[in-house]
Design a protein around this motif. Structure first.
Motif, PDB file in Angstrom:
ATOM      1  N   LEU A  22       0.865  -1.178   0.000  1.00 21.76           N
ATOM      2  CA  LEU A  22       0.000   0.000   0.000  1.00 21.76           C
ATOM      3  C   LEU A  22       0.899   1.225   0.000  1.00 21.76           C
ATOM      4  CD1 LEU A  22      -2.689   1.502   0.254  1.00 21.76           C
ATOM      5  CD2 LEU A  22      -2.535   1.209   2.732  1.00 21.76           C
ATOM      6  N   TYR A  23       0.750   2.053  -1.016  1.00 20.29           N
ATOM      7  CA  TYR A  23       1.590   3.241  -1.185  1.00 20.29           C
ATOM      8  C   TYR A  23       0.678   4.454  -1.269  1.00 20.29           C
ATOM      9  CZ  TYR A  23       4.134   6.634  -4.142  1.00 20.29           C
ATOM     10  OH  TYR A  23       4.677   7.771  -4.687  1.00 20.29           O
ATOM     11  N   VAL A  24       0.780   5.375  -0.294  1.00 17.95           N
ATOM     12  CA  VAL A  24      -0.052   6.575  -0.256  1.00 17.95           C
ATOM     13  C   VAL A  24       0.873   7.786  -0.152  1.00 17.95           C
ATOM     14  CG1 VAL A  24      -1.943   7.775   0.887  1.00 17.95           C
ATOM     15  CG2 VAL A  24      -1.851   5.275   0.962  1.00 17.95           C
ATOM     16  N   PRO A  25       1.158   8.472  -1.271  1.00 14.38           N
ATOM     17  CA  PRO A  25       2.035   9.644  -1.202  1.00 14.38           C
ATOM     18  C   PRO A  25       1.333  10.810  -0.531  1.00 14.38           C
ATOM     19  CG  PRO A  25       1.186   9.367  -3.432  1.00 14.38           C
ATOM     20  CD  PRO A  25       0.720   8.173  -2.648  1.00 14.38           C
ATOM     21  N   ALA A  26       2.076  11.545   0.293  1.00 17.51           N
ATOM     22  CA  ALA A  26       1.497  12.720   0.948  1.00 17.51           C
ATOM     23  C   ALA A  26       1.289  13.847  -0.052  1.00 17.51           C
ATOM     24  CB  ALA A  26       2.409  13.190   2.087  1.00 17.51           C
ATOM     25  N   MET A  27       2.146  13.890  -1.093  1.00 16.03           N
ATOM     26  CA  MET A  27       2.023  14.862  -2.178  1.00 16.03           C
ATOM     27  C   MET A  27       1.992  14.084  -3.486  1.00 16.03           C
ATOM     28  SD  MET A  27       4.801  17.641  -0.764  1.00 16.03           S
ATOM     29  CE  MET A  27       4.603  18.715  -2.179  1.00 16.03           C
ATOM     30  N   GLN A  28       1.924  14.802  -4.601  1.00 15.48           N
ATOM     31  CA  GLN A  28       1.849  14.117  -5.893  1.00 15.48           C
ATOM     32  C   GLN A  28       3.095  13.280  -6.153  1.00 15.48           C
ATOM     33  OE1 GLN A  28       0.895  17.343  -8.667  1.00 15.48           O
ATOM     34  NE2 GLN A  28      -1.110  16.439  -8.945  1.00 15.48           N
ATOM     35  N   ASP A  80       8.683   5.883   7.303  1.00 13.52           N
ATOM     36  CA  ASP A  80       8.435   6.794   8.425  1.00 13.52           C
ATOM     37  C   ASP A  80       7.023   7.341   8.454  1.00 13.52           C
ATOM     38  OD1 ASP A  80      10.901   6.663   9.652  1.00 13.52           O
ATOM     39  OD2 ASP A  80      11.771   8.257   8.439  1.00 13.52           O
ATOM     40  N   GLY A  81       6.382   7.403   7.260  1.00 11.73           N
ATOM     41  CA  GLY A  81       5.043   7.968   7.201  1.00 11.73           C
ATOM     42  C   GLY A  81       4.041   7.234   8.062  1.00 11.73           C
ATOM     43  N   VAL A  82       4.274   5.951   8.321  1.00 17.51           N
ATOM     44  CA  VAL A  82       3.374   5.193   9.191  1.00 17.51           C
ATOM     45  C   VAL A  82       3.404   5.767  10.602  1.00 17.51           C
ATOM     46  CG1 VAL A  82       2.918   2.934  10.215  1.00 17.51           C
ATOM     47  CG2 VAL A  82       3.589   3.099   7.806  1.00 17.51           C
ATOM     48  N   PHE A  83       4.613   6.087  11.083  1.00 19.99           N
ATOM     49  CA  PHE A  83       4.751   6.630  12.439  1.00 19.99           C
ATOM     50  C   PHE A  83       4.463   8.124  12.490  1.00 19.99           C
ATOM     51  CE2 PHE A  83       7.478   2.864  12.289  1.00 19.99           C
ATOM     52  CZ  PHE A  83       7.009   2.161  13.387  1.00 19.99           C
ATOM     53  N   ASP A  84       4.370   8.780  11.321  1.00 19.11           N
ATOM     54  CA  ASP A  84       4.026  10.200  11.263  1.00 19.11           C
ATOM     55  C   ASP A  84       2.538  10.417  11.047  1.00 19.11           C
ATOM     56  OD1 ASP A  84       6.645  10.962  11.626  1.00 19.11           O
ATOM     57  OD2 ASP A  84       7.095  11.103   9.485  1.00 19.11           O
ATOM     58  N   THR A  85       1.739   9.366  11.188  1.00 20.41           N
ATOM     59  CA  THR A  85       0.287   9.472  11.059  1.00 20.41           C
ATOM     60  C   THR A  85      -0.299   9.836  12.420  1.00 20.41           C
ATOM     61  OG1 THR A  85       0.312   7.778   9.332  1.00 20.41           O
ATOM     62  CG2 THR A  85      -1.807   8.304  10.325  1.00 20.41           C
ATOM     63  N   ILE A 115      -2.224  12.118   7.540  1.00 16.25           N
ATOM     64  CA  ILE A 115      -0.919  11.742   7.002  1.00 16.25           C
ATOM     65  C   ILE A 115      -0.111  13.000   6.729  1.00 16.25           C
ATOM     66  CG2 ILE A 115       0.256  10.682   5.032  1.00 16.25           C
ATOM     67  CD1 ILE A 115      -2.041   8.779   4.751  1.00 16.25           C
ATOM     68  N   SER A 116       1.086  13.079   7.289  1.00 18.41           N
ATOM     69  CA  SER A 116       1.963  14.226   7.054  1.00 18.41           C
ATOM     70  C   SER A 116       3.184  13.845   6.228  1.00 18.41           C
ATOM     71  CB  SER A 116       2.421  14.833   8.394  1.00 18.41           C
ATOM     72  OG  SER A 116       3.087  13.857   9.184  1.00 18.41           O
ATOM     73  N   ASP A 117       3.358  12.564   5.967  1.00 18.58           N
ATOM     74  CA  ASP A 117       4.483  12.088   5.164  1.00 18.58           C
ATOM     75  C   ASP A 117       4.001  10.902   4.326  1.00 18.58           C
ATOM     76  OD1 ASP A 117       6.989  11.804   4.125  1.00 18.58           O
ATOM     77  OD2 ASP A 117       7.961  11.096   5.962  1.00 18.58           O
ATOM     78  N   ASP A 118       4.792  10.534   3.332  1.00 20.16           N
ATOM     79  CA  ASP A 118       4.430   9.404   2.481  1.00 20.16           C
ATOM     80  C   ASP A 118       4.266   8.139   3.326  1.00 20.16           C
ATOM     81  OD1 ASP A 118       4.880  11.176   0.333  1.00 20.16           O
ATOM     82  OD2 ASP A 118       7.011  10.716   0.413  1.00 20.16           O
ATOM     83  N   PHE A 119       3.213   7.387   3.027  1.00 23.87           N
ATOM     84  CA  PHE A 119       2.816   6.223   3.826  1.00 23.87           C
ATOM     85  C   PHE A 119       2.965   4.977   2.959  1.00 23.87           C
ATOM     86  CE2 PHE A 119      -0.037   3.097   5.504  1.00 23.87           C
ATOM     87  CZ  PHE A 119      -0.242   3.368   6.854  1.00 23.87           C
ATOM     88  N   THR A 120       3.873   4.086   3.351  1.00 24.51           N
ATOM     89  CA  THR A 120       4.076   2.843   2.595  1.00 24.51           C
ATOM     90  C   THR A 120       4.169   1.660   3.548  1.00 24.51           C
ATOM     91  OG1 THR A 120       5.258   4.004   0.829  1.00 24.51           O
ATOM     92  CG2 THR A 120       5.570   1.625   0.955  1.00 24.51           C
TER      93      THR A 120
END
Length: 555
Positions: free
Chosen positions: A194-200, A348-353, A398-403
């Motif tokens: 699962l890949y969810v970018p915080a930006m484009q 890191d995006g997982v822990f920045d949620t 989400i404040s960072d890319d989430f993977t």
């Protein structure tokens, strides 16, 4: 619509504006449309703007002016306020129906009242300006030039932003193409991501590279920053991975040392990345891991408590921080695993949620979520259920890319078949035929073929209709549980509600806007299934059909 054409270094770019079928260009000269019912006033304007950098068109009434405006491009309009018939303010309204932003200067000798009524009428439009008719040539030329230059600059800024946005979208699309598909299935391994970018455009990267019959390199990392540069760095790192992974005497710590030299020497330390490199051997069930400051790998043995790898406490220096950083074999983490062990890689995006209170999810909370899901969730859907559960607990921001990437050794069973197929109708019959081979009873064979056909056709024809992206992959499997066959499908099509299957309403077969919940196909599914369950986790749809027939023909 604005289309930029390169001009000379000392001039503005030319801008093309389209009005319906008529397309006219704005040249480097300033084209002026002046409207005044007094010929003497128009003569003064002609004298002031004669020669130089101006091209003037004059009209004595609003009707002629509107026709000229629609016929050719003007940089600016000079309007009298008081005119017979349609006055300057009414003409502006008509102009704004065609163009919301073209600059207008009202030229008037009227004296305003104490309430500044006229000035308020002029300035309610942010692209309208005022100049008293008692002017000299220098003041008029300066005012027109200033307003037009400001308007042109805004146009170019807007086009630049639009082009930049388009380039970012293109870079984001390129990133998604370069990343592995959401699911990977071969004879040795099953992977879901699962890949969810915080930006484009994001800085997250993950790869799975097969080295030989039993060994795989799993790599997950996070490049600092976002934007086009992050996409370029990611593509370069992927190329390096594919080259280095097939070199003789490949090691994970050697790979990170090579990447560190690339970031420090080739990129001159302008960016950095955290990374986790894992070498899996599915023949000996052994892994070797090295971390470069990245969140640890989660190891989830079946029936036991998940554990975080100790890799984060060894090595631990992000790539690109120090040119003399060492990535040594003694800092590797090694682990022997069972066949049914699942592995989770995260960024890191997982822990920045965070939740609404601004609190971020903790390592212990993530551990507990993983432990709760491990009992009844396999690798195919694990990343999606993980994020869905986090959202249910309030961690949605989400404040960072989430993977999240889940990886598991593939277990081959005689009573189970699983396939990963593109969402194409040409695949349906092949899967239906193969799945029906698991059964011996004619009734079961027919029911399996019917269920596979109806489900896949529904997903492909309706669920994926109108998509401009490459055909998505559908994961589908069949297994025998307690004497009955269970068919399970995972796909990213539109959501549907199988609980409405019994509401047969004669749905139009040409309606492909959403998955069908009625019609002859749904009647067939209802007739041959004992029950249907459906869940959607972060846009991944999971549908399970339990067929009615048992091991033997009921007849």
């Amino acid at each position: 619509m604005y289309i930029i054409k390169s001009g000379s270094a000392s001039s503005y770019c030319s801008v093309i504006l389209e009005y319906g079928e008529n397309t006219t260009s704005m040249s480097d000269k300033i084209k002026v449309l002046a409207v005044d019912d007094a010929p003497a006033n128009l003569m003064i304007l002609k004298g002031c703007l004669r020669g130089g950098n101006f091209e003037l068109v004059t009209c004595t009434n609003a009707i002629d002016a509107l026709q000229e405006f629609k016929k050719q491009y003007f940089d600016i309009l000079l309007l009298d306020v008081i005119m017979p018939g349609i006055d300057g303010f009414e003409l502006r309204k008509l102009i704004r129906e065609v163009d919301k932003e073209r600059p207008i200067i009202f030229l008037t000798a009227m004296i305003d009242d104490g309430n500044m009524t006229m000035l308020n009428q002029i300035t309610w439009d942010s692209n309208t300006y005022y100049l008293n008719k008692v002017f000299d040539k220098k003041v008029l030329v300066q005012k027109i030039t200033e307003v037009v230059n400001m308007h042109r600059t805004r146009q170019l800024d807007r086009v630049y932003r639009d082009n930049l946005e388009s380039e970012l979208k293109l870079a984001g699309d390129l990133q998604r193409i370069l990343l592995p598909d959401w699911c990977i299935l071969d004879d040795k391994v099953l992977v879901s991501s699962l890949y969810v970018p915080a930006m484009q455009v994001s800085g997250d990267i993950f790869e799975l590279i097969r080295l030989d019959e039993s060994r795989y390199l799993f790599f997950i990392g996070d490049i600092a920053g976002h934007g086009i540069s992050a996409a370029l760095y990611m593509a370069t790192v992927q190329a390096i991975l594919k080259i280095k992974a097939h070199e003789q005497n490949f090691t994970v710590h050697g790979l990170l040392a090579d990447l560190n030299r690339f970031f420090c020497d080739e990129l001159r330390g302008n960016t950095y990345m955290t990374a986790l490199a894992v070498l899996f051997d599915f023949k000996s069930n052994h892994l070797v891991l090295h971390s470069a400051g990245h969140p640890p790998l989660l190891i989830c043995p079946a029936g036991r408590e998940p554990l975080f790898t100790a890799g984060e406490n060894k090595g631990g220096i992000p790539l690109g921080w120090f040119a003399n950083a060492e990535y040594r074999a003694e800092d590797n983490f090694e682990y022997d695993f069972d066949d049914d062990t699942m592995f989770l890689g995260v960024t890191d995006g997982v822990f920045d949620t965070a939740g609404e209170d601004g609190e971020f999810i903790t390592k212990n909370e993530l551990h507990d979520i993983v432990e709760a899901l491990t009992a009844d969730t396999d690798a195919t859907v694990f990343p999606y259920r993980l994020k869905s559960m986090m959202e249910q607990m309030g961690y949605e921001n989400i404040s960072d890319d989430f993977t999240v990437v889940a990886l598991q050794k593939r277990q081959c069973r005689a009573d189970c078949i699983e396939r990963l197929i593109p969402a194409k109708l040409s695949e349906v019959n092949k899967v239906a035929t193969e799945f029906s081979s698991i059964a011996e009873d004619l009734r079961q064979i027919s029911e399996i073929e019917l269920c596979v056909h109806e489900f896949l056709n529904n997903v492909i024809v309706h669920g994926n209709a109108g998509s401009n992206q490459r055909p998505d992959l559908i994961y589908i499997n069949i297994a025998k549980e307690k004497g009955k066959f269970k068919i399970r499908g995972l796909e990213h099509g539109k959501k549907w509600d199988p609980s409405n299957m019994e509401n047969i309403d004669g749905r139009n077969a040409e309606d492909r806007s959403s998955p069908a919940t009625s019609g002859r196909g749904m009647q067939i599914l209802q007739a041959i299934t004992d029950h249907v369950t459906y869940n959607s986790y972060c846009d991944l749809n999971e549908t399970c059909f339990t067929l009615k027939s048992g091991e033997k023909n009921d007849n």
